[in-house]
Motif scaffolding. Structure first.
Motif: not given
Length: 445
Positions: A155-164
């Motif tokens: 999910i972190a890899d596919r999330f459009p924004l830079s979130r940890t």
């Protein structure tokens, strides 16, 4: 030269030697019969060893289908309910009597998905607003969580924004926890829910990953040094535990029972023994002291268990405290607790309750010891008074002593001789010369 001439030269008898060599019988190999339904080559590969996993019954290997049952294999299409695109694939299917099997794909039951809670716009505006997250970002997060079944790395890899990963977890679990509390009729209905009972801590998760990265980035020299430090710490801990377990309370037990301190420890220098000129008290020997032993060895043995129940620890403490007293004293302590309305075992054995329970038992032992000491002192005082009255000299009186002539070998009749006088013994028997005359006592006057 023949064989006979050779025997003549060597001096051997011409008759052949009758030496029978017994041949050892060879062990017969156990013949393993090949099971029915298995080819010889396959059975030879196993070596006659039974399979590790249970196999099909031998009786079913050559089982023929019924005469009225016609079995064929056909290449037929199928659809999987786990797929949403209605993709049609083909596979081989066992068809009996030209009737193809019906139902869902057999492997569709293994398709498991996570139930993701959905929220409405009204619920989001009332309960789920966050200054760091917008509604669009939260919607994208929940869509990806439903698509990838809470695999937050993906999910972190596919999330459009830079979130940890930690931020994504914290936002998802906080929203789900708020929805559970809002939709529940009462807080008690969701009190045992895993997301309510074990809340996600983003700070702890970050510290854990930071510590893990430090451990994984160590060199071999650092790992070796840490191993040596841990081994040394373990050795020191074991040495301390062994010292605590072998340590015994150094409390002298005096037979004459001296005074005690408030904590139940006998003071050796204050022991009082009765004087040699005064007779011992009529109550018998001095009471034994009730000593409360040190709980260091018991605590050390409990620490070696690592995990233990507090009730078990309380029982061990009580046994250690009662080891130096008699069964009668233990029963008196329990009777005192019952008189006070205190349970022998606390119903809620918290640390504070257990400490207070042990302290109460200790004070009861001290009270019983003081009562014994009081009885002993009273008996000792009465014995002192009786002894002083018995040895007090009487006032002088005028006494008249009758002069008693005697000489060595002379006759001196005594009361003892008169009592022992018998028919076969003369009264005027002379007394032995080595005996001295009896002194006059006050009772003879």
């Amino acid at each position: 030269m023949g064989g006979t001439d050779a025997k003549d030269i060597l001096g051997l008898p011409k008759t052949p030697l009758s030496i029978t060599q017994e041949k050892k019988p060879r062990p017969q190999k156990e013949s393993h019969r090949k099971p029915d339904g298995i080819s010889r080559e396959v059975y030879a590969l196993t070596g006659g060893i039974p399979p590790l996993m249970p196999s099909i019954d031998v009786s079913q290997l050559k089982r023929r289908p019924p005469a009225d049952e016609k079995v064929v294999w056909r290449w037929l299409p199928f659809t999987n309910s786990a797929r949403k695109d209605n993709l049609q694939l083909y596979h081989w299917v066992r068809v009996v009597n030209d009737v193809p099997p019906t139902g869902d794909y057999s492997f569709a039951k293994y398709n498991k998905s996570v139930d993701i809670m959905k929220y409405t716009d009204e619920e989001y505006e009332k309960y789920l607003t966050d200054p760091v997250w917008t509604k669009e970002e939260t919607d994208q997060l929940f869509d990806l969580c439903e698509r990838f079944d809470l695999r937050f790395i993906v999910i972190a890899d596919r999330f459009p924004l830079s979130r940890t990963v930690e931020e994504l977890k914290d936002r998802y679990y906080s929203v789900t926890r708020a929805l559970l509390r809002v939709r529940a009729q009462s807080p008690a209905d969701v009190a045992n829910h895993p997301l309510i009972k074990e809340q996600y801590d983003i700070t702890r998760d970050r510290d854990r990953k930071r510590a893990l990265s430090v451990v994984l980035s160590q060199t071999r020299q650092q790992e070796k040094k840490d191993t040596e430090i841990l081994a040394e710490a373990k050795r020191i801990t074991e040495a301390r535990l062994a010292a605590w377990s072998t340590e015994e309370p150094d409390v002298p037990v005096n037979a004459t029972a001296g005074p005690e301190k408030a904590d139940g420890v006998v003071v050796p220098g204050d022991s009082v023994s009765p004087s040699a000129n005064v007779p011992p008290p009529t109550s018998g020997a001095a009471p034994s002291t009730l000593v409360m032993p040190d709980n260091a060895s018991t605590i050390a043995s409990l620490r070696m268990l690592r995990v233990y129940l507090r009730t078990y620890a309380l029982e061990q403490m009580v046994q250690a405290a009662s080891s130096s007293v008699g069964l009668r004293t233990i029963k008196r302590v329990e009777q005192t607790l019952q008189d006070l309305g205190v349970n022998l075992k606390p119903k809620v054995p918290t640390k504070t309750v257990c400490d207070e329970h042990l302290e109460l038992r200790k004070e009861i032992l001290t009270l019983l010891n003081l009562q014994k000491q009081l009885q002993y002192k009273e008996a000792e005082g009465s014995s002192y008074r009786e002894g002083s009255y018995a040895e007090m000299p009487e006032p002088p009186q005028d006494r008249v002593f009758a002069q008693e002539p005697f000489s060595f070998g002379a006759e001196r009749p005594t009361k003892k001789d008169q009592k022992r006088k018998g028919p076969g013994r003369q009264a005027n028997t002379p007394s032995p010369a080595h005996k001295r005359p009896r002194k006059m006592k006050a009772s003879d006057l």
